[in-house]
Write an enzyme that holds these catalytic residues in place. Structure first.
Site, PDB file in Angstrom:
ATOM      1  N   GLU A  69      -2.739 -10.602   1.556  1.00 53.99           N
ATOM      2  CA  GLU A  69      -2.166 -11.500   0.550  1.00 53.99           C
ATOM      3  C   GLU A  69      -3.131 -11.732  -0.607  1.00 53.99           C
ATOM      4  O   GLU A  69      -3.422 -12.864  -0.974  1.00 53.99           O
ATOM      5  CB  GLU A  69      -1.753 -12.831   1.178  1.00 53.99           C
ATOM      6  CG  GLU A  69      -0.551 -12.749   2.103  1.00 53.99           C
ATOM      7  CD  GLU A  69       0.754 -12.526   1.362  1.00 53.99           C
ATOM      8  OE1 GLU A  69       0.894 -13.029   0.232  1.00 53.99           O
ATOM      9  OE2 GLU A  69       1.618 -11.818   1.907  1.00 53.99           O
ATOM     10  N   ASP A  70      -3.653 -10.660  -1.134  1.00 57.51           N
ATOM     11  CA  ASP A  70      -4.476 -10.705  -2.337  1.00 57.51           C
ATOM     12  C   ASP A  70      -5.837 -11.338  -2.157  1.00 57.51           C
ATOM     13  O   ASP A  70      -6.527 -11.585  -3.134  1.00 57.51           O
ATOM     14  CB  ASP A  70      -3.755 -11.455  -3.473  1.00 57.51           C
ATOM     15  CG  ASP A  70      -2.660 -10.616  -4.066  1.00 57.51           C
ATOM     16  OD1 ASP A  70      -2.842  -9.397  -4.069  1.00 57.51           O
ATOM     17  OD2 ASP A  70      -1.654 -11.180  -4.494  1.00 57.51           O
ATOM     18  N   ALA A  71      -6.226 -11.642  -0.924  1.00 56.55           N
ATOM     19  CA  ALA A  71      -7.562 -12.196  -0.746  1.00 56.55           C
ATOM     20  C   ALA A  71      -8.585 -11.093  -0.980  1.00 56.55           C
ATOM     21  O   ALA A  71      -8.288  -9.910  -0.817  1.00 56.55           O
ATOM     22  CB  ALA A  71      -7.710 -12.765   0.653  1.00 56.55           C
ATOM     23  N   ARG A 118       2.561  -4.605  -8.186  1.00 59.73           N
ATOM     24  CA  ARG A 118       2.167  -5.216  -9.455  1.00 59.73           C
ATOM     25  C   ARG A 118       2.149  -4.216 -10.592  1.00 59.73           C
ATOM     26  O   ARG A 118       2.271  -4.574 -11.750  1.00 59.73           O
ATOM     27  CB  ARG A 118       0.786  -5.859  -9.340  1.00 59.73           C
ATOM     28  CG  ARG A 118       0.779  -7.237  -8.731  1.00 59.73           C
ATOM     29  CD  ARG A 118       1.269  -7.165  -7.317  1.00 59.73           C
ATOM     30  NE  ARG A 118       1.296  -8.422  -6.590  1.00 59.73           N
ATOM     31  CZ  ARG A 118       0.271  -8.953  -5.993  1.00 59.73           C
ATOM     32  NH1 ARG A 118      -0.908  -8.412  -6.107  1.00 59.73           N
ATOM     33  NH2 ARG A 118       0.397 -10.046  -5.299  1.00 59.73           N
TER      34      ARG A 118
END
Lengths: 1164, 324
Positions: free
Chosen positions: A769-771, A959
């Site tokens: 999750e984008d960490a 993205r």
């Protein structure tokens, strides 16, 4: 191989020779034209629109205001001979009065001392004193009047500001950052920017469709005296005029009749004799006939009966007819001048509106687009201030008149009356200051009451402050669910940034200017009108209705009013443009020929957005190689380009008359203009993004919002400033992959981020999750380290009885060892009782040992010598998170212009990144730190390169931020090349962005894979990873959101006094709410005891005595040790129970309003 | 399994040895040992670094924490670090800088009086022990005739303008890179597997000269070369190969798969060690071996117990020198 070298030398010669022979050759590539941009920004600056508008107000508009009718003279109702006439007005240099001496003041002083950066407004006057006429003028040659009437806050870097025209060293001397753009005000120590306001054009006919789909026209007239909105609507195929002053819709033909058009034929002729128009107009004409209105007088009588009766107590004697005529002359379409009740011009104007409406009814495409940028005007600081100033000036004069009349009406006065002594400067000073500091713009005469016009300049980062200056707020309500005003308009091209808009409710309503946009100021109309007549515009008064719409002529509009007609519109426009290019008329005058509407629009009004473009003749650019060379060598400025007609400003409407080529190569013989640089369509914030044209559009929008939250350097004077909250990065860097905009705005000097070596791979599972996973050694060495500085202000109050707060030396106590020592919590203080700079400060520490007098009301004999017993301690304690080391950074003792003493303390924390801190690249890819890993566990390459952070590849597919990948490649190539690569928007054809192919070639040259992927070993096992890893530098921003400021947990803690429930919110150490939905879950699960425990026992459980007989709440008598019911006066039937305190409170509150809640208990 | 011996006899061949750079080959062992050495060099070889700063006066533009952080990152000559005590294990003192076993005191006192900006560098740090001083790489290089100019000496800490002053006391202590990167003696420690390149000569000969050159140029690093005399493709620098497989892909694209075969030797490592200057690169490697040995000793100490055997299983046997 040697041959190729010789070739290169030859090439060089060729370039030189081509220089020589091709002086007249067009500039081949856009690279050369780039130089125009820095020189444009040098003369115009990034916030020139604000400064220009303010300068115009200060230098011209303000003089017009005092000379305007109704403002110029103050007369008395008592003494007819008396008058006061304003001759001239001046705004001086910013200064401050100190002990009756005026001293110049710097903006930085104002910020630190909580003062307003303002200059005195002075006037020259002529007035009667007794029987003589007195003229009072300031000294000749000086920009100064004789009488001070108030103070005007001064915009920084405006012509009156002391910073104007100063060089870098001089700016440093007055404590100002040379990169700061100015364009804002300093009011009471806070920096305030007046946002640009977007509105529909004034004085223009706008054809719209209403909700039912029928055509309507609206004109917002605005003159100095009056503002009014005139609507025309179609009902049952007839046209009506709708106006506030009339209670009813008026048939349009009646209005025409009232204005003197008694013949139907004339009306039809004016609108256009073409049967297709006449046919639709017929029902309107018939209606008028049906009303039996044939003469002007009848029509006026009809109108008079419809006038909305206003309780005007003045001039009751006027007949209805006169009143109606007056309204028609001055209120309806107020901007069309009517002299001596000659309505002809207004009639023609009305006819043109009708014609436009009829056109729109026949052809729906003729309806105007309200969201079209050409129909919009931007209101800037100068215009807004002038509205406010005029209102305040009028109020001041009214007050003056009132006090003058009061004095004059007194029969015998001891001294001779001198009006000068009655002038009170407070009205203007306070009015202006208050409006700017509160943002409430209330102008009575226009019934204007806007809120939030000004905002505190965001100093979170340099870019945030800069972006704030270019912001435009729209007048549309945010709640309205219409997409039109929010949508991206094609006409925004080059004027407003397509990327920079907030997400959420203000999306598309708050916009930002593009890099090269200019907003016009008003220009003198009279000479232009005269010029038009000279150039062959046939005046309206010479024309019959028939000639108005003859197929051979075009109507000429000037700032929305009709001047006349012209037979050769294109020639006329051409001549005007030539004059403009030659500098004979203002550079911002726009000419727009509209063949569809058969009219020419000439505009010189303020608030139009425009931008410079290179002029091309038959597709050949006027800017040649030698011009650019001269520019580069400093023999030429941007203004020279303008003056010589190489470059000109076009507004949105005039753009429609031109064919603009993006590059020289695209030009055809029809091309009239060539863009200077395509990346200037983006604004300041979007200009930071490398390769934005390779990104998915919303990502750029996200970055525009996030760039404003990135920590970095704020200004060169950041450590001299005393901001309430300041975030600084310890080692900010300049991005390895730069853009041209970055250099133009100065982001390379005040960066907000660091170049991190990023490996795009999966690692440890703490990166979902984008960490992101961070390298501990990188953090040790200073990556992402930041300084947080908070300000706390301690005002030293003065009280009405002349007593004041005081600061005492730290208290002493005897220590265990026998000596004396400073009391705990005060050990950080200096001898003066104020925290010493450099001391560590912990929560609960007293940083200012303040005492206040107990009695602040009653008069005290000697306020300076009060005994200690008359003071109570009011120490200032530091409230911060425990366990964090904070240090006193700076202490400032100062007083403002009202001699109020304040102590300002800055408290500093240095923070290294921790799990949960938010980071972001420049592509709208935010993520929190998921875990921190030792360097030896990090993957490494055989060259010994170890990434600073690891990003999960799942961030890319959805993205589609290809720009980020190219940034990585370009950064990596730049690293080994030893130079900064560029990634300006749309820059590949012009060489402002490096192509991937050239970057790859550079990488290969330095022994890397062309794809940017590396062969990597696992740091844990030492064996090679299965895949090649995409690794290289990406500019990362640390965002202001840090866990330390947000994390919160509570076991036990404070409760609210009233309900005895736990407090709410982190700042009050509140509890975490078990909300309704969580409660629903527990109910569904059947965990009843859990609910009871969470909602009552752990919250506000309370024990009460209830009388089982009467059901009322009793009490426990502590002395007798029995329970009693006060209603039954007995203790026989008392039961003890537990309920939430809030419930008990409810019962008591109900009782207090005469409702008896009774509890009926049953055996449990 | 009992009689299988896992014992190997690794060899080290030093290729290049300088004060701050060491290059060597480590053969006949596997990745675990090579990686263990790498990890220890980064994280566990002790050095000295400034750990405590008492600031007496600081009117420079940088704040106290900023300066302390910068001071901490200055490498300090730590040849004695192996013998010194960690201050938390030092019973004799409380790490106040007066204790010779665990800490060294530095003083810095600079004031700018001239009109020029004054650079405060690591050379301004005055040590209580003349043998323990900040690393001066530039100075060392100048002594050896590398650098000429004097003004590049020392590591810049802060610049002072006229009237600014910096006065502080700093205490350097022993520590390891695991605690903070400032204690890591390693600038770079990395290794690579040695590649083994076999050119299929027969297939190579089917290529024209241009094709050979094209194939050689497909490698981003200079691994192959065309012998000017024999016009044959020869391997000039196998270690330059970065396992990028470009040549393999190229061969495939040319329709000659199997033109070259490249393997990595699983038991042969080429190490590159660069030091910050705190200790010599060679010493760093020796210290790493020392530390690895003591770590293994620590494991060995506890193997007598049954639990340890259970815990380590086969590894325990391995530790004891290849099965008893």
């Amino acid at each position: 191989m040697g041959v190729s070298k010789a070739d290169e030398v030859d090439d060089g010669d060729n370039i030189v020779s081509s220089h020589k022979e091709g002086l007249e050759a067009p500039v081949k590539t856009a690279v050369d034209k780039f130089q125009l941009l820095p020189s444009f920004l040098k003369v115009r600056g990034l916030v020139k629109q604000h400064i220009d508008s303010f300068n115009y107000f200060i230098n011209c508009e303000i003089k017009k205001i005092i000379h305007a009718q109704g403002n110029e003279k103050v007369t008395s109702d008592v003494d007819a001979n008396f008058y006061l006439k304003y001759l001239d007005i001046f705004v001086g240099e910013p200064c401050v009065e100190q002990d009756y001496i005026y001293e110049p003041i710097t903006p930085q002083q104002c910020r630190l001392r909580d003062m307003t950066y303002s200059a005195p407004i002075s006037v020259d006057v002529e007035y009667t004193r007794g029987k003589e006429v007195v003229v009072r003028k300031g000294k000749d040659g000086k920009q100064e009047g004789s009488i001070n009437i108030g103070r005007m806050p001064i915009m920084l870097r405006s012509s009156r500001c002391i910073l104007a025209g100063k060089n870098e060293a001089q700016l440093a001397k007055v404590g100002e950052c040379p990169l700061d753009p100015g364009g804002y005000f300093v009011v009471k120590g806070t920096e305030k920017v007046i946002l640009i306001q977007e509105q529909l054009s004034k004085n223009r006919i706008i054809i719209t469709t209403d909700s039912s789909g029928s055509v309507a026209a609206s004109v917002t007239s605005s003159t100095h005296e009056r503002k009014s909105k005139t609507n025309m609507v179609v009902k049952h195929e007839r046209i009506y005029l709708r106006h506030n002053t009339f209670g009813d819709d008026i048939p349009i033909v009646v209005v025409m009749r009232a204005m003197g058009m008694e013949s139907d034929q004339e009306i039809v002729q004016m609108v256009g004799r073409d049967p297709k128009y006449a046919g639709i107009l017929n029902p309107s004409l018939q209606e008028c006939a049906a009303l039996k209105i044939y003469t002007s007088h009848q029509a006026l009588e009809y109108l008079g009966s419809k006038v909305r009766s206003r309780n005007m107590f003045t001039k009751q004697k006027r007949t209805k007819v006169d009143e109606a005529r007056d309204i028609l002359a001055t209120v309806v379409l107020a901007h069309v001048p009517v002299h001596q009740f000659d309505f002809r011009a207004k009639c023609i104007y009305l006819a043109v509106i009708i014609r436009k409406m009829l056109e729109a009814m026949l052809n729906r495409e003729a309806v105007d687009d309200m969201d079209y940028v050409g129909n919009k005007r931007l209101e800037l600081a100068g215009q807004l201030l002038s509205l406010l100033f005029e209102d305040l000036f009028k109020r001041m004069n009214a007050e003056l008149k009132k006090s003058m009349d009061a004095t004059l009406s007194k029969a015998n006065r001891s001294t001779q009356f001198d009006i000068i002594k009655l002038i009170r400067p407070d009205t203007l000073t306070n009015g202006l200051e208050h409006a700017i500091s509160s943002g409430n713009w209330a102008v009575k005469r226009f019934k204007m009451d806007r809120k939030g016009v000004t905002q505190v300049v965001s100093r979170l980062s340099f870019i945030a402050a800069l972006g704030h200056m270019t912001r435009i707020s729209s007048q549309f309500e945010k709640t309205r669910k219409v997409s039109g005003p929010r949508a991206l308009q094609p006409s925004q091209w080059g004027m407003l940034c397509p990327c920079d808009t907030p997400e959420g409710e203000a999306c598309g309503l708050v916009k930002n200017l593009s890099l090269m946009t200019h907003v016009t100021t008003d220009e003198e109309e009279a000479p232009l009108i005269e010029l038009c007549t000279t150039l062959g515009v046939e005046d309206l008064s010479l024309l019959s209705g028939e000639e108005l719409h003859s197929p051979k002529t075009y109507l000429v509009f000037f700032n929305g009013t009709i001047l006349g007609v012209h037979r050769r519109p294109n020639r006329f426009a051409e001549v005007l443009r030539k004059l403009r290019r030659a500098g004979k008329i203002g550079e911002f005058v726009s000419v727009h020929v509209n063949p569809k509407h058969r009219n020419i629009q000439i505009a010189s009004d303020g608030g139009r957005v425009c931008r410079p473009l290179v002029i091309a003749d038959k597709g050949v650019s006027r800017v040649k190689e030698h011009h650019m060379k001269e520019l580069k060598d400093g023999f030429r400025t941007f203004d020279d380009f303008l003056r010589e007609g190489l470059v000109e400003y076009l507004d949105v409407n005039e753009e429609n008359n031109s064919l603009i080529a993006l590059y020289e190569g695209d030009a055809t013989p029809d091309t009239t203009h060539i863009e200077i640089e395509p990346f200037t369509i983006l604004g300041v914030c979007a200009g930071l993004i490398p390769y934005p044209h390779h990104n998915q559009s919303p990502r750029n929008t996200y970055q525009c919002a996030m760039g404003k939250q990135a920590m970095g350097n704020i200004a060169y004077n950041q450590l001299q400033r005393m901001d309430t909250l300041l975030y600084l990065l310890v080692y900010p860097q300049r991005p390895l992959l730069s853009t041209k905009s970055i250099e133009l705005v100065g982001y390379d000097k005040l960066g907000a981020g660091q170049n991190a070596t990023v490996a795009v791979m999966s690692y440890s599972g703490y990166d979902i999750e984008d960490a992101i996973v961070m390298n501990k050694s990188s953090l040790d060495r200073g990556f992402g380290r930041c300084i947080v500085i908070k300000k706390s202000v301690v005002p030293m109050k003065k009280y009405a009885n002349r007593t004041a707060d005081r600061i005492m030396a730290p208290e002493l106590q005897s220590s265990a060892k026998g000596g004396v020592q400073v009391v705990a919590r005060q050990q950080l203080q200096d001898h003066d009782g104020i925290a010493a700079v450099g001391e560590m400060i912990r929560p609960g520490d007293i940083y200012v040992n303040k005492q206040s007098p107990i009695d602040t009301r009653n008069n005290v004999n000697n306020p300076m010598a009060l005994p200690d017993s008359a003071y109570k301690r009011t120490p200032q304690t530091y409230k911060g998170a425990a366990g964090e080391t904070a240090v006193v950074d700076k202490v400032l003792l100062t007083s403002n212009d009202e001699n109020h003493f304040v102590v300002k303390c800055l408290i500093r924390q240095t923070r290294r990144p921790e799990v949960g801190d938010k980071f972001s690249s420049r592509h709208g890819q935010k993520g929190v730190c998921g875990t921190i890993v030792q360097q030896e566990d990090f993957p490494f390459s055989e060259r010994g390169i170890c990434p600073d952070l690891i990003m999960n590849p799942h961030g890319f597919p959805s993205r589609m931020t290809v720009g980020k990948m190219i940034e990585l490649l370009g950064g990596k190539a730049g690293l080994h090349n030893g130079k900064f690569h560029y990634g300006s928007a749309f820059g590949e054809p012009s060489g402002h962005a490096d192509k991937v192919s050239t970057i790859s070639a550079t990488l290969v040259k330095h022994g890397f894979s062309y794809s940017g992927k590396d062969f990597i070993y696992s740091g844990i096992t030492g064996s090679p990873l299965q895949a090649y890893i995409f690794m290289g530098p990406i500019y990362y921003q640390k965002l202001k959101h840090m866990v330390l400021d947000k994390m919160h947990a509570r076991a036990r803690g404070p409760r609210v006094v009233l309900t005895r429930q736990p407090t709410e919110g982190r700042s009050r150490e509140g509890g975490l709410r078990l909300g309704e939905m969580e409660r629903d879950c527990l109910i569904a699960y059947g965990a009843s005891m859990m609910i009871l425990e969470r909602l009552m026992i752990s919250s506000d459980q309370f024990q009460i005595q209830v009388c089982t007989k009467c059901g009322m709440i009793g009490y426990y008598h502590h002395k007798l040790k029995i329970c009693l019911c006060s209603t039954c006066k007995s203790g026989d039937n008392i039961a003890t129970m537990k309920l939430p305190y809030a419930c008990k409170l409810l019962f008591q509150e109900l009782q207090s309003m005469n409702i008896v809640p009774r509890l009926t208990l049953a055996e449990a | 399994m009992d009689n299988v011996s896992y014992q190997r006899f690794p060899t080290v061949r030093i290729r290049d040895i300088k004060d701050d750079v060491l290059k060597f080959e480590l053969r006949d062992t596997d990745a675990s040992i090579a990686n263990a050495l790498r990890r220890i060099m980064i994280a566990e070889v002790p050095t000295l670094a400034i750990d405590l700063v008492e600031i007496e006066s600081n009117s420079s533009v940088l704040n106290d924490e900023f300066l302390a952080h910068r001071l901490g990152l200055i490498p300090i000559v730590s040849d004695r670090a192996m013998e010194m005590r960690l201050s938390r294990d030092c019973d004799a003192c409380d790490g106040d800088g007066r204790c010779e076993y665990c800490s060294i005191e530095f003083h810095l006192s600079v004031k700018c009086t001239g009109d020029q900006t004054l650079d405060v560098t690591s050379l301004d740090l005055v040590s209580s022990d003349p043998s323990i001083i900040p690393v001066d790489a530039a100075g060392r290089a100048a002594d050896m005739g590398g650098f000429e100019s004097n003004d590049t000496r020392g590591i810049l800490i802060v610049k002072l303008r006229k009237g600014q002053e910096l006065k502080l006391r700093a205490i350097a202590r022993k520590g390891i890179g695991k605690d903070h990167a400032k204690w890591s003696p390693a600038a770079t420690v990395t290794f690579q597997y040695e590649p083994e390149i076999h050119i299929n000569e027969a297939l190579m000969e089917t290529l024209t000269l241009e094709e050979k050159q094209e194939w050689i140029d497909s490698s981003p690093t200079k691994v192959f070369e065309l012998d000017p005399v024999s016009q044959q493709v020869v391997v000039v620098d196998p270690e330059a190969y970065t396992y990028d497989e470009e040549v393999l892909k190229k061969a495939e694209a040319m329709g000659k798969p199997g033109l070259v075969e490249i393997y990595s030797k699983e038991d042969s490592f080429i190490f590159t060690v660069e030091s910050t200057g705190a200790i010599k690169a060679s010493q760093m490697f020796l210290n790493a071996i020392e530390i690895l040995k003591s770590k293994l000793d620590a494991v060995r100490l506890s193997f007598d117990t049954e639990e340890a055997d259970d815990q380590f299983g086969e590894l325990g046997a391995h530790m004891r020198g290849g099965g008893i």
